[in-house]
Design a protein around this motif. Structure first.
Motif, PDB file in Angstrom:
ATOM      1  N   TYR A  41       4.869  -1.664   3.819  1.00 40.15           N
ATOM      2  CA  TYR A  41       5.342  -3.028   4.001  1.00 40.15           C
ATOM      3  C   TYR A  41       6.155  -3.437   2.783  1.00 40.15           C
ATOM      4  CZ  TYR A  41       1.229  -3.928   1.073  1.00 40.15           C
ATOM      5  OH  TYR A  41       0.298  -3.905   0.076  1.00 40.15           O
ATOM      6  N   ARG A  42       6.823  -4.548   2.895  1.00 38.97           N
ATOM      7  CA  ARG A  42       7.614  -5.037   1.773  1.00 38.97           C
ATOM      8  C   ARG A  42       6.699  -5.694   0.741  1.00 38.97           C
ATOM      9  NH1 ARG A  42      13.006  -7.826   4.530  1.00 38.97           N
ATOM     10  NH2 ARG A  42      13.674  -5.966   5.686  1.00 38.97           N
ATOM     11  N   ALA A  43       6.895  -5.298  -0.496  1.00 39.31           N
ATOM     12  CA  ALA A  43       6.066  -5.853  -1.564  1.00 39.31           C
ATOM     13  C   ALA A  43       6.446  -7.298  -1.820  1.00 39.31           C
ATOM     14  CB  ALA A  43       6.234  -5.036  -2.840  1.00 39.31           C
ATOM     15  N   GLY A  44       5.486  -8.060  -2.318  1.00 37.00           N
ATOM     16  CA  GLY A  44       5.734  -9.445  -2.696  1.00 37.00           C
ATOM     17  C   GLY A  44       5.726  -9.587  -4.191  1.00 37.00           C
ATOM     18  N   GLY A  45       6.323 -10.669  -4.680  1.00 34.64           N
ATOM     19  CA  GLY A  45       6.293 -10.934  -6.114  1.00 34.64           C
ATOM     20  C   GLY A  45       7.392 -10.214  -6.848  1.00 34.64           C
ATOM     21  N   LYS A  46       7.217 -10.115  -8.177  1.00 34.34           N
ATOM     22  CA  LYS A  46       8.248  -9.551  -9.039  1.00 34.34           C
ATOM     23  C   LYS A  46       8.266  -8.029  -8.927  1.00 34.34           C
ATOM     24  CE  LYS A  46       7.768 -13.317 -12.347  1.00 34.34           C
ATOM     25  NZ  LYS A  46       7.459 -13.673 -13.748  1.00 34.34           N
ATOM     26  N   GLY A  47       9.443  -7.468  -9.174  1.00 32.58           N
ATOM     27  CA  GLY A  47       9.553  -6.018  -9.136  1.00 32.58           C
ATOM     28  C   GLY A  47      10.983  -5.595  -9.326  1.00 32.58           C
ATOM     29  N   GLY A  48      11.282  -4.358  -8.943  1.00 30.08           N
ATOM     30  CA  GLY A  48      12.638  -3.857  -9.057  1.00 30.08           C
ATOM     31  C   GLY A  48      13.544  -4.460  -8.007  1.00 30.08           C
ATOM     32  N   GLN A  49      14.801  -4.023  -7.996  1.00 28.61           N
ATOM     33  CA  GLN A  49      15.782  -4.631  -7.109  1.00 28.61           C
ATOM     34  C   GLN A  49      15.477  -4.354  -5.639  1.00 28.61           C
ATOM     35  OE1 GLN A  49      19.530  -2.941  -8.120  1.00 28.61           O
ATOM     36  NE2 GLN A  49      19.008  -0.851  -7.502  1.00 28.61           N
ATOM     37  N   ASN A  50      14.712  -3.284  -5.348  1.00 27.25           N
ATOM     38  CA  ASN A  50      14.405  -2.955  -3.966  1.00 27.25           C
ATOM     39  C   ASN A  50      13.052  -3.484  -3.515  1.00 27.25           C
ATOM     40  OD1 ASN A  50      16.776  -1.494  -3.570  1.00 27.25           O
ATOM     41  ND2 ASN A  50      15.886   0.349  -4.483  1.00 27.25           N
ATOM     42  N   VAL A  51      12.310  -4.154  -4.431  1.00 23.56           N
ATOM     43  CA  VAL A  51      10.922  -4.460  -4.139  1.00 23.56           C
ATOM     44  C   VAL A  51      10.739  -5.338  -2.919  1.00 23.56           C
ATOM     45  CG1 VAL A  51      10.734  -6.511  -5.608  1.00 23.56           C
ATOM     46  CG2 VAL A  51       8.740  -5.066  -5.254  1.00 23.56           C
ATOM     47  N   ASN A  52      11.629  -6.268  -2.652  1.00 22.64           N
ATOM     48  CA  ASN A  52      11.474  -7.147  -1.512  1.00 22.64           C
ATOM     49  C   ASN A  52      12.427  -6.804  -0.361  1.00 22.64           C
ATOM     50  OD1 ASN A  52       9.478  -8.886  -2.612  1.00 22.64           O
ATOM     51  ND2 ASN A  52      11.047  -9.714  -3.973  1.00 22.64           N
ATOM     52  N   LYS A  53      13.184  -5.694  -0.508  1.00 24.52           N
ATOM     53  CA  LYS A  53      14.157  -5.319   0.515  1.00 24.52           C
ATOM     54  C   LYS A  53      13.738  -4.080   1.289  1.00 24.52           C
ATOM     55  CE  LYS A  53      17.963  -7.156  -2.299  1.00 24.52           C
ATOM     56  NZ  LYS A  53      19.231  -6.833  -3.001  1.00 24.52           N
ATOM     57  N   VAL A  54      12.956  -3.207   0.657  1.00 23.07           N
ATOM     58  CA  VAL A  54      12.545  -1.950   1.262  1.00 23.07           C
ATOM     59  C   VAL A  54      11.029  -1.905   1.332  1.00 23.07           C
ATOM     60  CG1 VAL A  54      12.716   0.563   1.084  1.00 23.07           C
ATOM     61  CG2 VAL A  54      14.582  -0.879   0.236  1.00 23.07           C
ATOM     62  N   GLU A  55      10.495  -1.232   2.350  1.00 26.23           N
ATOM     63  CA  GLU A  55       9.044  -1.135   2.517  1.00 26.23           C
ATOM     64  C   GLU A  55       8.476  -0.110   1.545  1.00 26.23           C
ATOM     65  OE1 GLU A  55       8.114  -0.437   6.619  1.00 26.23           O
ATOM     66  OE2 GLU A  55       8.426  -2.531   7.157  1.00 26.23           O
ATOM     67  N   THR A  56       8.380  -0.528   0.274  1.00 24.92           N
ATOM     68  CA  THR A  56       7.872   0.377  -0.761  1.00 24.92           C
ATOM     69  C   THR A  56       6.361   0.269  -0.929  1.00 24.92           C
ATOM     70  OG1 THR A  56       8.310  -1.297  -2.448  1.00 24.92           O
ATOM     71  CG2 THR A  56      10.030   0.330  -2.051  1.00 24.92           C
ATOM     72  N   ALA A  57       5.778  -0.872  -0.569  1.00 28.63           N
ATOM     73  CA  ALA A  57       4.329  -1.065  -0.737  1.00 28.63           C
ATOM     74  C   ALA A  57       3.569  -0.216   0.275  1.00 28.63           C
ATOM     75  CB  ALA A  57       3.968  -2.531  -0.576  1.00 28.63           C
ATOM     76  N   VAL A  58       2.392   0.265  -0.134  1.00 29.19           N
ATOM     77  CA  VAL A  58       1.597   1.163   0.716  1.00 29.19           C
ATOM     78  C   VAL A  58       0.165   0.650   0.811  1.00 29.19           C
ATOM     79  CG1 VAL A  58       0.658   3.498   0.957  1.00 29.19           C
ATOM     80  CG2 VAL A  58       3.002   3.178   0.125  1.00 29.19           C
ATOM     81  N   ARG A  59      -0.353   0.640   2.037  1.00 31.60           N
ATOM     82  CA  ARG A  59      -1.754   0.303   2.278  1.00 31.60           C
ATOM     83  C   ARG A  59      -2.407   1.486   3.001  1.00 31.60           C
ATOM     84  NH1 ARG A  59      -0.988  -3.695   5.205  1.00 31.60           N
ATOM     85  NH2 ARG A  59      -1.144  -5.327   3.633  1.00 31.60           N
ATOM     86  N   ILE A  60      -3.489   1.989   2.447  1.00 27.22           N
ATOM     87  CA  ILE A  60      -4.183   3.134   3.034  1.00 27.22           C
ATOM     88  C   ILE A  60      -5.582   2.726   3.463  1.00 27.22           C
ATOM     89  CG2 ILE A  60      -5.030   5.483   2.643  1.00 27.22           C
ATOM     90  CD1 ILE A  60      -2.891   5.861   0.556  1.00 27.22           C
ATOM     91  N   THR A  61      -5.923   3.030   4.712  1.00 26.21           N
ATOM     92  CA  THR A  61      -7.266   2.774   5.234  1.00 26.21           C
ATOM     93  C   THR A  61      -7.966   4.100   5.470  1.00 26.21           C
ATOM     94  OG1 THR A  61      -6.493   0.779   6.376  1.00 26.21           O
ATOM     95  CG2 THR A  61      -8.610   1.693   7.072  1.00 26.21           C
ATOM     96  N   HIS A  62      -9.134   4.273   4.859  1.00 24.74           N
ATOM     97  CA  HIS A  62      -9.960   5.451   5.118  1.00 24.74           C
ATOM     98  C   HIS A  62     -10.850   5.118   6.307  1.00 24.74           C
ATOM     99  CE1 HIS A  62     -13.387   8.309   4.234  1.00 24.74           C
ATOM    100  NE2 HIS A  62     -12.332   9.112   4.241  1.00 24.74           N
ATOM    101  N   VAL A  63     -10.482   5.618   7.467  1.00 21.57           N
ATOM    102  CA  VAL A  63     -11.095   5.192   8.723  1.00 21.57           C
ATOM    103  C   VAL A  63     -12.611   5.409   8.764  1.00 21.57           C
ATOM    104  CG1 VAL A  63     -11.089   5.503  11.226  1.00 21.57           C
ATOM    105  CG2 VAL A  63      -8.925   5.541   9.956  1.00 21.57           C
ATOM    106  N   PRO A  64     -13.145   6.570   8.345  1.00 18.91           N
ATOM    107  CA  PRO A  64     -14.601   6.771   8.439  1.00 18.91           C
ATOM    108  C   PRO A  64     -15.426   5.759   7.649  1.00 18.91           C
ATOM    109  CG  PRO A  64     -13.489   8.863   8.109  1.00 18.91           C
ATOM    110  CD  PRO A  64     -12.460   7.795   7.894  1.00 18.91           C
ATOM    111  N   SER A  65     -14.918   5.367   6.463  1.00 18.55           N
ATOM    112  CA  SER A  65     -15.687   4.457   5.605  1.00 18.55           C
ATOM    113  C   SER A  65     -15.239   3.002   5.724  1.00 18.55           C
ATOM    114  CB  SER A  65     -15.571   4.886   4.136  1.00 18.55           C
ATOM    115  OG  SER A  65     -14.230   4.750   3.685  1.00 18.55           O
TER     116      SER A  65
END
Length: 382
Positions: free
Chosen positions: A250-274
């Motif tokens: 997903y797109r990161a929020g807040g401060k960051g590099g020039q691509n932080v709010n334009k490209v889906e650089t943020a990552v969320r990982i769900t460990h399904v079993p736990s």
């Protein structure tokens, strides 16, 4: 008011070096110093032997073990020498009987006592990850705006604590509250013994105050949970199957590099079993965020297994575990009186402003030293 020679003599006689020697003697006994010295000599012989570096991994392990032994017995020997020298300083003070010498003796006694206490505390940080970096995650509890504001206050408190310790802090992930504050946040704390100290903060933290968001000025109770995991991916042996992971970008929020709010650089990982979820948005590229998130996931899964092991041990010995989500560890009371109290150790202070400004060492040290709360230390705020 200047002391008389008689008063100075009495005060000098009251300085108890026997107690300091007893504390060091106990450490020498626990370490089995003669055995450690024999091991150190053997390791140093191996380090000086031809072909020592033929097996780089084995060589590094020997060097690491050598450094561990030196960190134990080196400072202990220095402290023992200082205590012995201090006896001579006391005798000098008795002969001189003047204020200048007394101040010198008193100052050295205070410093010696503080250094022994610091050395004892350092030795308590002996866990496999205690000396390394840490991830700390803050989650607001039920209560909407109140809880999110409390989580934000705790995040600031730990950031200030890191400043006091000289640690580096990076905001790895942040989810803002709907109106104010923080719903959840993850910080990476970089510095020696960061995990060792911060692991004492795991659990539920409760705030009691007159709400600034309540026009009726009623007293509110808010909760936030703190989780702490080691930041030592290379030392954590946890196997994670790709099919057990759900990865979202997903797109990161807040401060960051020039691509932080334009490209889906943020990552969320769900460990399904736990059901464990981790996220990272601090890096400028998706692969780097994914790598950081995987490091956090490994640490969290390791912590879960470690908690299960400790809970089983405590069960076998008839003790109730203090570790884990849902265990309230500390109350921060702003009204009707001012008090921060740790419910595990009984450690408390009325100086809430200093605590919220990062003065947490007394609480952490009490927990590390194994202090237990008595009946009079139970929480009494509704």
């Amino acid at each position: 008011m200047e002391k008389t020679s008689k008063t100075i003599l009495t005060d000098l006689q009251a300085l108890d070096t026997a107690a300091l020697k007893a504390r060091l003697g106990e450490l020498r006994r626990i370490f089995d110093v003669p055995k450690l010295k024999d091991e150190l000599a053997m390791l140093e012989d191996r380090m000086g032997a031809p072909g020592f570096w033929d097996d780089a991994n084995a060589a590094r392990k020997i060097i690491d073990r050598t450094n561990v032994i030196k960190k134990k017995i080196g400072p202990l020997g220095d402290l023992e020498s200082r205590v012995n020298d201090f006896d001579g300083l006391i005798e000098l003070g008795k002969e001189a009987g003047d204020m200048e010498t007394w101040r010198e003796v008193e100052q050295e006694y205070k410093k010696l006592t503080a250094d022994i206490s610091a050395y004892e505390l350092e030795l308590l940080l002996a866990g496999p990850f205690d000396r390394g970096n840490a991830f700390i995650t803050i989650h607001s509890g039920a209560g909407g705006t109140e809880a999110c504001d409390w989580a934000d206050m705790l995040m600031r408190m730990y950031q200030r604590w890191c400043q006091r310790k000289g640690y580096k802090v990076e905001l790895i992930d942040h989810e803002a509250g709907d109106d104010v504050g923080t719903r959840s946040a993850t910080l990476e704390i970089i510095g020696e013994n960061a995990f060792g100290f911060l692991q004492t903060e795991r659990g539920v933290h409760r705030l009691v105050r007159i709400s600034p968001f309540d026009a009726a000025k009623k007293r509110h109770t808010s909760f936030a949970s703190i989780d702490v995991t080691p930041d030592s991916e290379e030392d954590i042996d946890i196997q994670i199957r790709d099919e057990d992971l759900k990865i979202d970008t997903y797109r990161a929020g807040g401060k960051g590099g020039q691509n932080v709010n334009k490209v889906e650089t943020a990552v969320r990982i769900t460990h399904v079993p736990s059901g464990v979820i981790v996220a990272c948005q601090i890096e400028r590229s998706q692969p780097k965020n994914r790598a950081k998130a995987m490091a956090m996931l490994k640490a969290k899964l390791y912590q879960i297994e470690d908690d299960k092991r400790k809970a089983e041990l405590n069960k076998q010995y008839g003790e109730k575990s203090d570790i884990g989500w849902g265990s309230q560890i500390r109350s921060y009371v702003f009204q009707p009186y001012q008090m921060v109290k740790d419910l595990r150790t009984g450690e408390k202070t009325s100086n809430i402003s200093d605590v919220m400004d990062g003065d947490l060492d007394a609480f952490m040290e009490a927990m590390l030293r194994g202090k237990k709360a008595g009946e009079s230390d139970k929480d009494d705020v509704d």
